[in-house]
Design an enzyme around this catalytic site. Structure first.
Site, PDB file in Angstrom:
ATOM      1  N   GLY A   1      36.451 -13.117 -65.854  1.00  0.00           N
ATOM      2  CA  GLY A   1      35.106 -12.767 -66.535  1.00  0.00           C
ATOM      3  C   GLY A   1      35.220 -11.497 -66.948  1.00  0.00           C
ATOM      4  N   CYS A   2      34.336 -11.263 -68.039  1.00  0.00           N
ATOM      5  CA  CYS A   2      34.233 -10.413 -68.750  1.00  0.00           C
ATOM      6  C   CYS A   2      34.254  -8.809 -68.236  1.00  0.00           C
ATOM      7  CB  CYS A   2      33.090 -10.168 -69.927  1.00  0.00           C
ATOM      8  SG  CYS A   2      31.469 -10.545 -69.207  1.00  0.00           S
ATOM      9  N   TYR A   3      33.173  -8.797 -67.185  1.00  0.00           N
ATOM     10  CA  TYR A   3      32.869  -7.442 -66.413  1.00  0.00           C
ATOM     11  C   TYR A   3      34.318  -7.279 -65.539  1.00  0.00           C
ATOM     12  CZ  TYR A   3      28.110  -6.880 -67.688  1.00  0.00           C
ATOM     13  OH  TYR A   3      26.872  -6.668 -68.284  1.00  0.00           O
TER      14      TYR A   3
END
Length: 313
Positions: A113-115
């Site tokens: 995931g990005c975060y």
């Protein structure tokens, strides 16, 4: 000879970005499916089973639906949250210790995931190198452009009917119930004893992200120089991750979250206060680059025995 690749979910933000990166590559043959076929899980599975590698750029449920229909020798990269903590899948962050070789030999890779990418890039080496204990009370703040919210959010921010002055002009914190979907992978992949406290913030710009992780050096039982040296050494051979020196002067006396928009790189910054007892560690990257499609293409390259950074920006 080209490699056959299929993107299941090529109309979404991540799928489109992957397709853009692969379209001009002579070593890749992108397979297609009819509009009707996209709605039929068996038709999707048929096309995937005719490919050498497939990207699943789908909601969790759609990824889980198609996986039982796929041959085990088809290499699959999933960009949803469905398999990121699944022991049968390898985590797609090649710069983490031991991950590159796992990805090279894998048939099932979950794209981070990005975060989570930003947090893990900091917390994982801290714990792995003994610079912070596994039970350290980690917290972080993530700041992202609105593209991270997908088509619906992009349409809202870019609507022609948006008022000249509206709530969208201001940063919006969310996930305040502390149950964001990236938290399970943030904890597991970082090797943490407890779930970190995480607050995401979306702002009025298209893409780019920074994740900020504060570190109480006394509580962690370490020093700033040791942290800086350890993280620099950890990523010294990283293909897409670079580390800035401790207290390096910041551009424009700070970090804009969109500074790496359009890039597939990640840059880490580290600062320490005058008393030497508090640090701020920051991961700067593009939520659509190293935070999703760029990371997916990097993993694809490794899985297919290609140059790791081929087609990346």
């Amino acid at each position: 000879m080209s490699v056959k690749v299929f993107i299941d979910g090529s109309s979404g933000t991540t799928g489109l970005r992957i397709a853009d990166r692969l379209a001009a590559r002579p070593d890749i043959e992108l397979l297609s499916i009819s509009a009707e076929g996209r709605k039929d899980v068996n038709e999707r599975a048929k096309v995937i089973n005719s490919a050498d590698l497939a990207f699943l750029c789908l909601p969790d449920a759609a990824s889980k639906e198609v996986m039982p229909l796929l041959r085990p020798d088809i290499r699959v990269l999933d960009t949803s949250t469905a398999f990121r903590t699944d022991a049968a899948w390898d985590y797609g962050f090649p710069e983490l210790k031991g991950q590159k070789e796992k990805i090279k030999n894998s048939y099932r890779v979950a794209v981070p995931g990005c975060y989570a990418s930003g947090f893990i890039s900091i917390a994982r080496p801290l714990v792995e190198l003994g610079l912070a204990p596994a039970d350290y009370p980690f917290s972080c703040t993530g700041i992202s452009g609105y593209s991270g919210g997908g088509k619906k959010m992009i349409a809202e921010y870019e609507s022609a009917d948006r008022p000249a002055h509206s709530k969208l002009d201001a940063p919006k914190s969310y996930g305040l119930g502390l149950a964001h979907k990236h938290l399970p992978e943030m904890q597991k992949i970082s090797g943490l004893a407890h779930t970190p406290a995480f607050v995401p913030v979306v702002c009025d710009y298209y893409s780019g992200m920074q994740v900020l992780v504060p570190l109480d050096l006394k509580l962690a039982g370490t020093g700033a120089e040791a942290v800086a040296a350890g993280i620099a050494d950890y990523y010294k051979e990283g293909a897409t991750v670079s580390v800035h020196a401790l207290n390096e002067p910041l551009p424009e006396n700070g970090l804009y979250s969109n500074a790496l928009s359009g890039s597939d790189r990640m840059e880490l910054y580290m600062t320490v206060n005058a008393a030497g007892d508090q640090m701020m560690l920051v991961s700067l990257f593009d939520n659509l680059g190293k935070g999703s499609s760029g990371a997916a293409v990097q993993c694809m390259n490794l899985m297919l025995g290609m140059n790791e950074t081929e087609g990346l920006e």
